[in-house]
Write a protein that holds these residues in place. Structure first.
Motif, PDB file in Angstrom:
ATOM      1  N   LEU A 179       1.320   3.587  -7.048  1.00 21.78           N
ATOM      2  CA  LEU A 179       0.896   2.527  -7.966  1.00 21.78           C
ATOM      3  C   LEU A 179       1.816   2.463  -9.175  1.00 21.78           C
ATOM      4  CD1 LEU A 179      -2.964   3.170  -7.832  1.00 21.78           C
ATOM      5  CD2 LEU A 179      -1.561   1.741  -6.347  1.00 21.78           C
ATOM      6  N   LYS A 210      -0.595   6.269  -1.540  1.00 20.48           N
ATOM      7  CA  LYS A 210      -0.168   5.016  -2.146  1.00 20.48           C
ATOM      8  C   LYS A 210       0.570   5.285  -3.443  1.00 20.48           C
ATOM      9  CE  LYS A 210      -4.760   4.128  -4.202  1.00 20.48           C
ATOM     10  NZ  LYS A 210      -5.914   3.173  -4.218  1.00 20.48           N
ATOM     11  N   TYR A 251      -0.226   3.939   5.788  1.00 18.50           N
ATOM     12  CA  TYR A 251      -1.442   4.128   6.563  1.00 18.50           C
ATOM     13  C   TYR A 251      -1.080   4.810   7.885  1.00 18.50           C
ATOM     14  CZ  TYR A 251      -4.405   1.095   3.670  1.00 18.50           C
ATOM     15  OH  TYR A 251      -5.151   0.551   2.648  1.00 18.50           O
ATOM     16  N   PHE A 294     -11.346  -8.345   5.124  1.00 21.03           N
ATOM     17  CA  PHE A 294     -10.114  -8.847   5.734  1.00 21.03           C
ATOM     18  C   PHE A 294     -10.214  -8.772   7.257  1.00 21.03           C
ATOM     19  CE2 PHE A 294      -7.840  -8.407   1.697  1.00 21.03           C
ATOM     20  CZ  PHE A 294      -8.557  -7.396   1.079  1.00 21.03           C
ATOM     21  N   GLY A 301      -3.256  -9.157  -8.799  1.00 18.85           N
ATOM     22  CA  GLY A 301      -4.702  -9.167  -8.989  1.00 18.85           C
ATOM     23  C   GLY A 301      -5.451  -9.316  -7.680  1.00 18.85           C
ATOM     24  N   TYR A 302      -4.721  -9.485  -6.587  1.00 21.34           N
ATOM     25  CA  TYR A 302      -5.348  -9.607  -5.273  1.00 21.34           C
ATOM     26  C   TYR A 302      -4.860  -8.478  -4.383  1.00 21.34           C
ATOM     27  CZ  TYR A 302      -6.269 -14.216  -7.100  1.00 21.34           C
ATOM     28  OH  TYR A 302      -6.674 -15.247  -7.887  1.00 21.34           O
ATOM     29  N   SER A 303      -5.650  -8.088  -3.430  1.00 18.97           N
ATOM     30  CA  SER A 303      -5.321  -6.877  -2.683  1.00 18.97           C
ATOM     31  C   SER A 303      -4.931  -7.144  -1.237  1.00 18.97           C
ATOM     32  CB  SER A 303      -6.489  -5.892  -2.735  1.00 18.97           C
ATOM     33  OG  SER A 303      -7.667  -6.477  -2.216  1.00 18.97           O
ATOM     34  N   THR A 304      -4.265  -8.256  -0.962  1.00 17.60           N
ATOM     35  CA  THR A 304      -3.796  -8.472   0.406  1.00 17.60           C
ATOM     36  C   THR A 304      -2.602  -7.564   0.668  1.00 17.60           C
ATOM     37  OG1 THR A 304      -2.362 -10.274  -0.305  1.00 17.60           O
ATOM     38  CG2 THR A 304      -4.560 -10.858   0.473  1.00 17.60           C
ATOM     39  N   LEU A 305      -2.515  -7.074   1.890  1.00 15.14           N
ATOM     40  CA  LEU A 305      -1.452  -6.180   2.308  1.00 15.14           C
ATOM     41  C   LEU A 305      -0.530  -6.875   3.304  1.00 15.14           C
ATOM     42  CD1 LEU A 305      -3.493  -2.907   2.951  1.00 15.14           C
ATOM     43  CD2 LEU A 305      -1.796  -3.251   1.149  1.00 15.14           C
ATOM     44  N   TYR A 360     -12.845 -12.769  -0.825  1.00 15.92           N
ATOM     45  CA  TYR A 360     -13.008 -11.975  -2.045  1.00 15.92           C
ATOM     46  C   TYR A 360     -14.457 -11.965  -2.527  1.00 15.92           C
ATOM     47  CZ  TYR A 360      -7.921 -11.703  -2.408  1.00 15.92           C
ATOM     48  OH  TYR A 360      -6.588 -11.453  -2.167  1.00 15.92           O
ATOM     49  N   PHE A 377       2.066   1.448   0.130  1.00 14.53           N
ATOM     50  CA  PHE A 377       1.075   2.227   0.853  1.00 14.53           C
ATOM     51  C   PHE A 377       1.662   2.728   2.177  1.00 14.53           C
ATOM     52  CE2 PHE A 377      -2.632   0.595  -1.567  1.00 14.53           C
ATOM     53  CZ  PHE A 377      -2.073  -0.536  -2.138  1.00 14.53           C
ATOM     54  N   TYR A 380       2.831  -2.780  -5.109  1.00 13.49           N
ATOM     55  CA  TYR A 380       2.304  -1.456  -4.852  1.00 13.49           C
ATOM     56  C   TYR A 380       2.653  -1.115  -3.407  1.00 13.49           C
ATOM     57  CZ  TYR A 380      -0.538  -2.602  -8.951  1.00 13.49           C
ATOM     58  OH  TYR A 380      -0.951  -2.984 -10.193  1.00 13.49           O
ATOM     59  N   ALA A 434      -9.530  -4.132  -8.187  1.00 17.51           N
ATOM     60  CA  ALA A 434      -8.120  -4.165  -8.582  1.00 17.51           C
ATOM     61  C   ALA A 434      -7.257  -4.365  -7.353  1.00 17.51           C
ATOM     62  CB  ALA A 434      -7.716  -2.859  -9.266  1.00 17.51           C
ATOM     63  N   ASP A 435      -6.033  -4.798  -7.607  1.00 14.44           N
ATOM     64  CA  ASP A 435      -5.128  -5.000  -6.476  1.00 14.44           C
ATOM     65  C   ASP A 435      -4.579  -3.679  -5.952  1.00 14.44           C
ATOM     66  OD1 ASP A 435      -2.502  -6.371  -8.632  1.00 14.44           O
ATOM     67  OD2 ASP A 435      -3.608  -4.493  -8.673  1.00 14.44           O
ATOM     68  N   LEU A 486       0.424  -5.194  11.977  1.00 15.86           N
ATOM     69  CA  LEU A 486      -0.825  -5.900  11.656  1.00 15.86           C
ATOM     70  C   LEU A 486      -0.500  -7.158  10.872  1.00 15.86           C
ATOM     71  CD1 LEU A 486      -1.749  -2.755  11.825  1.00 15.86           C
ATOM     72  CD2 LEU A 486      -3.834  -3.668  10.819  1.00 15.86           C
ATOM     73  N   PHE A 515       2.098  -5.637   6.139  1.00 13.68           N
ATOM     74  CA  PHE A 515       2.427  -4.419   6.873  1.00 13.68           C
ATOM     75  C   PHE A 515       3.792  -4.515   7.551  1.00 13.68           C
ATOM     76  CE2 PHE A 515      -1.362  -1.780   6.944  1.00 13.68           C
ATOM     77  CZ  PHE A 515      -2.371  -2.657   6.568  1.00 13.68           C
ATOM     78  N   GLY A 516       4.422  -3.352   7.717  1.00 16.27           N
ATOM     79  CA  GLY A 516       5.559  -3.249   8.618  1.00 16.27           C
ATOM     80  C   GLY A 516       5.068  -3.193  10.048  1.00 16.27           C
ATOM     81  N   GLN A 556      -7.811  -0.229   1.261  1.00 16.58           N
ATOM     82  CA  GLN A 556      -8.556  -0.932   2.298  1.00 16.58           C
ATOM     83  C   GLN A 556      -9.058   0.084   3.326  1.00 16.58           C
ATOM     84  OE1 GLN A 556      -6.779  -4.425   4.001  1.00 16.58           O
ATOM     85  NE2 GLN A 556      -6.083  -5.187   2.010  1.00 16.58           N
ATOM     86  N   LEU A 570      -2.294 -10.534   8.884  1.00 18.52           N
ATOM     87  CA  LEU A 570      -3.529 -10.980   8.240  1.00 18.52           C
ATOM     88  C   LEU A 570      -3.953 -12.346   8.778  1.00 18.52           C
ATOM     89  CD1 LEU A 570      -5.593 -10.330   5.976  1.00 18.52           C
ATOM     90  CD2 LEU A 570      -4.042 -11.525   4.413  1.00 18.52           C
ATOM     91  N   LEU A 609      -5.827   5.452   5.075  1.00 15.91           N
ATOM     92  CA  LEU A 609      -4.808   5.589   4.050  1.00 15.91           C
ATOM     93  C   LEU A 609      -4.278   7.014   4.011  1.00 15.91           C
ATOM     94  CD1 LEU A 609      -3.425   4.113   1.632  1.00 15.91           C
ATOM     95  CD2 LEU A 609      -5.166   5.211   0.193  1.00 15.91           C
ATOM     96  N   TYR A 651      -7.457  -8.642  10.530  1.00  9.13           N
ATOM     97  CA  TYR A 651      -6.080  -8.529  10.993  1.00  9.13           C
ATOM     98  C   TYR A 651      -6.068  -8.549  12.523  1.00  9.13           C
ATOM     99  CZ  TYR A 651      -5.048  -6.531   6.356  1.00  9.13           C
ATOM    100  OH  TYR A 651      -4.909  -6.311   5.014  1.00  9.13           O
ATOM    101  N   PHE A 657       2.123   3.138   9.417  1.00 13.01           N
ATOM    102  CA  PHE A 657       2.430   1.814   8.905  1.00 13.01           C
ATOM    103  C   PHE A 657       2.691   1.870   7.406  1.00 13.01           C
ATOM    104  CE2 PHE A 657       1.513  -0.809  12.545  1.00 13.01           C
ATOM    105  CZ  PHE A 657       0.599  -0.072  13.283  1.00 13.01           C
TER     106      PHE A 657
END
Lengths: 114, 114
Positions: free
Chosen positions: B51, B49, B36, A33, B98-102, A50, B34, B32, A98-99, A43, B104-105, A103, A45, B46, A35, B90
């Motif tokens: 889940l 988190k 950081y 990724f 199924g994807y792990s994009t985040l 992938y 998190f 999910y 997995a999601d 942050l 953020f605040g 990171q 994206l 991290l 950012y 953060f």
């Protein structure tokens, strides 16, 4: 130890120039990724991948491109640098199983566009 | 789409005092959650988190967070802070996709003074 590195750590360039920021990870992670971090925005994206040959646009992709030719590297290119692209850029990677994957972030590149 | 709101941009606190950093999120799907931390001039790492399961999650460095689904909140707490906890924190979410994009605040700067 496995790690994620970014280079250069600091870069000053001029408006209109093409700039490439490097990101290299030795974890053999599938996901990578990019950012950007700006005061008051957190942050955001830019692009993500992938796996090899896979790239996707993020929230703020205009003016940026990436390519993924191997697992370890995801270089970020600014086609024609603009002053609005002055920022701190972070690369991150995750295992990709997995999601819920954590990171892992690089140390960042501070880019100034004059 | 998801969004994350960190209600305080800066939280000053004295050493050994308790602290709570607030995070609220909005999402049309389950997510999910998190936290950081970013120490000065470093990348993000991290803290913890959420889940599934117990809504109270314990992380590194004595931090914990509680997930409240009805209030869509994930506030971070520490009962007694140290000078070394001075950093930017953060909150982030990732959808059950199924994807792990985040997403953020904007971050909360925790300033611990003696």
């Amino acid at each position: 130890d496995a790690e994620i590195t970014q280079s250069p750590r600091h870069k000053i360039t001029e408006t209109g120039r093409q700039v490439t920021l490097a990101c290299h990870q030795t974890w053999n992670h599938n996901n990578m990724f990019w950012y950007r971090q700006d005061l008051g925005h957190g942050l955001r994206l830019i692009h993500y991948s992938y796996g090899v040959q896979d790239t996707n646009k993020g929230e703020v992709s205009d003016g940026y491109s990436v390519s993924r030719s191997n697992t370890e590297d995801l270089p970020l290119t600014l086609e024609s640098a603009a002053s609005s692209q002055t920022s701190v850029y972070f690369c991150a990677s995750s295992e990709g199983l997995a999601d819920t994957d954590t990171q892992y972030f690089g140390p960042g590149t501070r880019l100034t566009v004059l | 789409a998801q969004s994350v709101t960190q209600l305080d941009s800066q939280v000053p606190v004295f050493e050994e005092a308790p602290v709570e950093l607030r995070c609220n999120y909005s999402s049309s799907v389950s997510v999910y959650l998190f936290w950081y931390v970013q120490y000065p001039n470093q990348g993000l790492q991290l803290l913890l988190k959420y889940l599934s399961g117990s809504t109270l999650v314990k992380g590194i460095n004595g931090f914990e967070a509680e997930f409240n689904k009805s209030q869509t909140s994930f506030h971070l707490r520490k009962p007694s802070v140290h000078i070394s906890d001075t950093a930017e924190y953060f909150c982030a979410v990732s959808p059950f996709s199924g994807y792990s994009t985040l997403t953020f605040g904007k971050g909360t700067m925790l300033l611990v003074s003696p």
